[in-house]
Design a protein around this motif. Structure first.
Motif, PDB file in Angstrom:
ATOM      1  N   GLU A  26      31.683 -27.572   2.832  1.00 59.55           N
ATOM      2  CA  GLU A  26      30.964 -28.760   2.360  1.00 59.55           C
ATOM      3  C   GLU A  26      29.496 -28.771   2.811  1.00 59.55           C
ATOM      4  O   GLU A  26      28.632 -29.294   2.119  1.00 59.55           O
ATOM      5  N   MET A  27      29.226 -28.165   3.965  1.00 63.08           N
ATOM      6  CA  MET A  27      27.858 -28.159   4.486  1.00 63.08           C
ATOM      7  C   MET A  27      26.886 -27.476   3.527  1.00 63.08           C
ATOM      8  O   MET A  27      25.691 -27.730   3.562  1.00 63.08           O
ATOM      9  N   TYR A  29      27.338 -27.550   0.206  1.00 68.16           N
ATOM     10  CA  TYR A  29      27.509 -28.128  -1.121  1.00 68.16           C
ATOM     11  C   TYR A  29      26.226 -28.668  -1.753  1.00 68.16           C
ATOM     12  O   TYR A  29      25.919 -28.336  -2.906  1.00 68.16           O
ATOM     13  N   PRO A  30      25.433 -29.502  -1.014  1.00 65.54           N
ATOM     14  CA  PRO A  30      24.240 -30.060  -1.668  1.00 65.54           C
ATOM     15  C   PRO A  30      23.288 -28.981  -2.177  1.00 65.54           C
ATOM     16  O   PRO A  30      22.763 -29.079  -3.282  1.00 65.54           O
ATOM     17  N   ILE A 181      23.925 -17.208   5.530  1.00 68.10           N
ATOM     18  CA  ILE A 181      24.621 -18.419   5.075  1.00 68.10           C
ATOM     19  C   ILE A 181      24.638 -19.464   6.195  1.00 68.10           C
ATOM     20  O   ILE A 181      24.410 -20.648   5.961  1.00 68.10           O
ATOM     21  N   ARG A 182      24.864 -19.020   7.435  1.00 69.41           N
ATOM     22  CA  ARG A 182      24.830 -19.961   8.570  1.00 69.41           C
ATOM     23  C   ARG A 182      23.465 -20.605   8.721  1.00 69.41           C
ATOM     24  O   ARG A 182      23.351 -21.795   9.014  1.00 69.41           O
ATOM     25  N   ILE A 185      23.189 -23.297   6.251  1.00 71.54           N
ATOM     26  CA  ILE A 185      23.954 -24.467   6.672  1.00 71.54           C
ATOM     27  C   ILE A 185      23.141 -25.287   7.677  1.00 71.54           C
ATOM     28  O   ILE A 185      23.113 -26.513   7.636  1.00 71.54           O
ATOM     29  N   ASN A 186      22.457 -24.595   8.582  1.00 69.67           N
ATOM     30  CA  ASN A 186      21.688 -25.284   9.616  1.00 69.67           C
ATOM     31  C   ASN A 186      20.357 -25.834   9.118  1.00 69.67           C
ATOM     32  O   ASN A 186      19.718 -26.625   9.792  1.00 69.67           O
ATOM     33  N   PRO A 188      19.519 -27.433   5.790  1.00 70.34           N
ATOM     34  CA  PRO A 188      20.008 -27.770   4.449  1.00 70.34           C
ATOM     35  C   PRO A 188      18.963 -28.308   3.486  1.00 70.34           C
ATOM     36  O   PRO A 188      19.239 -28.391   2.301  1.00 70.34           O
ATOM     37  N   THR A 189      17.762 -28.683   3.924  1.00 70.48           N
ATOM     38  CA  THR A 189      16.867 -29.329   2.961  1.00 70.48           C
ATOM     39  C   THR A 189      15.633 -28.524   2.580  1.00 70.48           C
ATOM     40  O   THR A 189      15.233 -28.533   1.415  1.00 70.48           O
TER      41      THR A 189
END
Lengths: 401, 260
Positions: A26-27, A29-30, A181-182, A185-186, A188-189
């Protein structure tokens, strides 16, 4: 989850037949959803298309030549055309994709770019476009690949990228992808992740294939100029994740008369335990966000692959290719480390072209095709061999050739 | 009745869910670790199934997974170890892991074996909502298992409501959009949890990621029904001679004693 009739286009959920999708935590997903919702609209925008085409022409040096390889053709008693992606700026096809994705990242308002790299070609291509656009660039690269691809590491650094070693697992491309990918995740914007191959969650496989499709788009009209027909009998390309193959196949995927040949890295041999021949050994599985064929243990742990070529050292394959394999639309062959090296020397001496180790696998498979004098074979010469000189020199020291 | 539902009916605040990796620190540690957690105040156990490429986990949990894999852990071996779980563990146990090993084991076989072992629910972070709804969700409910989705501070309200509908047992609120174990100011987290609370969701909410000590556990407890501790506990087990002693002192440092 059924596919549609085209081999080219995935379903709305990103499936090619049984393969694809977006198996992400989910992390992510956006970020992934934003891409899913906007990539087609952005790629189709006239402004985007203009900027993309201009940069491909003036900066990358496209169209790349389609070269009739006379001596190689004589050697195999057929007609061989080389699609010269090795002449692209930075030395491989990888930059077709990074130019497209950097333009997309700008339109999404992202300031920070991350990428994974195996042979370093995608890392260099990403560092290059980041320098071009003034965006900060972080490249994850397996510790083992950093050692064996030193010139590309130096190029990335000179271009202003930060190269971060991936020290987990097999310390190669798969682990560099995990680390990238990690990072996403860290962050996200503000960050866009430029995946270098037709792997990853939907929409990456489709997006990267579309950006690389310029290879086969050019091949069609170039072949027509040379032979009077747009369609070759065979298109041959090496496959790790499969981006140059996706680009070289793309506009022939729905032309059933064109045989599509994908060549995987057999490493020390398919049954040696030291191989990256995914379709020969893989079973359906999930890695890096998509369902595809995957080299794995009975317990579903991902197997650490081996290939002398860092760019093919990957335990999976893009979902588009998994579907070509399963449906029989594509023919999948493999070449060992040794066969690839032998072919690289042969191409160098016959044509005056030193191919990348990855590309050398495509040449090594010519022998396995029963070609005739009337066949028209296009081989995607995906990259040049400068980065592999250390490996080639070692070979010359050993054989004295 | 679902053990998780039963738990949250009894206890609406300060619920402590502790993550441990199956087969870590030793191949045969799984039951011992779970018993130690149960004895020392954990309300729920989240049992991690080790995977070679755990994307949603941070370095501490990945390292424990690598050790567990070297120890020879697999899903088959895990179910062997859980053969006596029903008699020894009475608090709810949730299995957490990644889709690939589960698919290789066989999704339905996995759910069936989990239910037989007495597992209460599943967390599979890389199983997306779409595939859950269209393919896997029916199998999960057939075997009476709860399924827990994750939400993050970036998840839209619409999607949170959707994932809440798809979840049962509880909803897992990732406290910062990051892999497990990173430091993040609890103030941001509070605002996000207050927002979740305002939605009036059907599931209780547990907060995970970044919960590492009594203070962060208590902050999380102000706005959610409890919290999940992972990396901090795995660290506490690192190089531990005695799992029971390490677990006791770790949980004592988190929980306020009844006698305090």
């Amino acid at each position: 989850m059924q596919g549609n009739s085209s081999f080219r286009l995935p379903t709305a959920q990103g499936y090619y037949g049984d393969f694809g999708g977006a198996y992400i935590p989910e992390m992510l997903y956006p970020n992934v959803e934003e891409l899913q919702l906007r990539y087609l609209e952005i790629l189709d925008e006239p402004g985007f298309q203009r900027a993309f085409r201009d940069l491909l022409r003036d900066y990358v040096g496209r169209p790349t030549p389609l070269y009739f390889a006379k001596r190689l053709s004589q050697r195999f008693q057929t007609n061989i055309y080389l699609k010269r992606e090795d002449l692209c700026h930075t030395g491989a096809h990888k930059i077709n994709n990074t130019i497209g994705q950097i333009l997309l990242a700008q339109r999404l308002g992202k300031q920070r770019i991350i990428a994974e790299t195996g042979a370093g070609q995608h890392g260099v291509a990403t560092a290059t476009v980041c320098a071009l656009m003034g965006l900060s660039c972080i490249v994850y690269m397996g510790e083992k690949d950093i050692e064996r691809q030193a010139p590309n590491v130096a190029r990335m650094r000179m271009l202003g990228a930060k190269v971060i070693p991936a020290t987990s697992g097999s310390k190669t491309l798969k682990d560099a992808t995990n680390e990238a990918i990690r990072d996403w995740i860290n962050n996200p914007t503000d960050t866009h992740y430029i995946i270098g191959s037709v792997v990853g969650p939907h929409p990456y496989p489709d997006m990267v294939a579309r950006l690389q499709s310029v290879i086969s788009e050019e091949t069609r009209w170039q072949l027509k100029e040379k032979t009077g027909s747009e369609l070759p009998t065979h298109v041959v390309a090496c496959v790790g994740g499969g981006s140059n193959a996706a680009g070289a196949f793309y506009h022939f995927l729905d032309e059933p008369g064109v045989e599509l040949v994908a060549v995987e890295a057999a490493g020390l041999g398919i049954n040696s335990g030291m191989t990256a021949a995914t379709t020969a050994l893989g079973r359906p599985g999930i890695l890096h966000g998509s369902k595809s064929l995957l080299m794995q243990t009975d317990d579903g742990q991902v197997v650490e692959p081996h290939s002398i070529s860092a760019g093919l050292d990957y335990p999976g394959i893009g979902p588009l290719h998994a579907n070509l394999f399963k449906s029989g639309r594509g023919k999948f062959l493999s070449a060992t480390d040794e066969e690839a090296i032998r072919s690289a020397f042969e191409v160098a001496k016959l044509e005056g072209i030193i191919p990348a180790l990855e590309t050398a696998h495509a040449f090594a498979a010519i022998d396995q095709l029963s070609l005739t004098e009337s066949d028209q074979v296009v081989i995607c010469l995906s990259g040049r061999g400068d980065k592999d000189l250390a490996t080639y020199m070692k070979q010359m020291d050993m054989t004295g050739s | 009745m679902s053990k998780l539902k039963d738990l949250f009916d009894r206890k609406q605040s300060g619920v402590l869910n502790v993550y441990c990796t199956a087969g870590y620190p030793g191949a045969e540690s799984t039951m011992e670790v779970m018993e130690a957690l149960q004895e020392n105040g954990a309300d729920i156990i989240e049992l991690g199934m080790p995977y070679s490429d755990p994307l949603a986990d941070g370095p501490v949990i990945q390292a424990s997974s690598s050790i567990a894999l070297l120890n020879g852990m697999s899903i088959s071996r895990l179910f062997e170890q859980l053969a006596e779980m029903k008699d020894r563990i009475y608090i709810p146990v949730i299995l957490m892991g990644y889709m690939n090993p589960v698919l290789q084991y066989g999704f339905e076989r996995f759910c069936s074996d989990a239910a037989r072992a007495g597992i209460s629910g599943l967390i599979l972070p890389d199983l997306p909502g779409y595939e859950f709804e269209h393919e896997y969700g029916a199998v999960v409910s057939k075997y009476g298992l709860d399924f827990i989705f994750l939400v993050t501070p970036e998840t839209s309200e619409e999607r949170i409501r959707k994932l809440d509908q798809l979840s049962s047992g509880f909803l897992y609120a990732v406290s910062s959009s990051s892999t497990t174990g990173s430091d993040k100011q609890m103030e941001d987290v509070s605002r996000y949890l207050q927002r979740l609370k305002g939605y009036g969701l059907k599931n209780p909410v547990l907060v995970g990621f970044g919960i590492k000590d009594r203070q962060s556990f208590e902050t999380a407890g102000k706005y959610a029904n409890g919290a999940i501790i992972g990396s901090a506990y795995i660290k506490a087990l690192e190089g531990a001679d005695d799992v029971r002693t390490s677990t006791k002192s770790f949980l004592d440092s988190i929980l306020v004693k009844q006698t305090d």
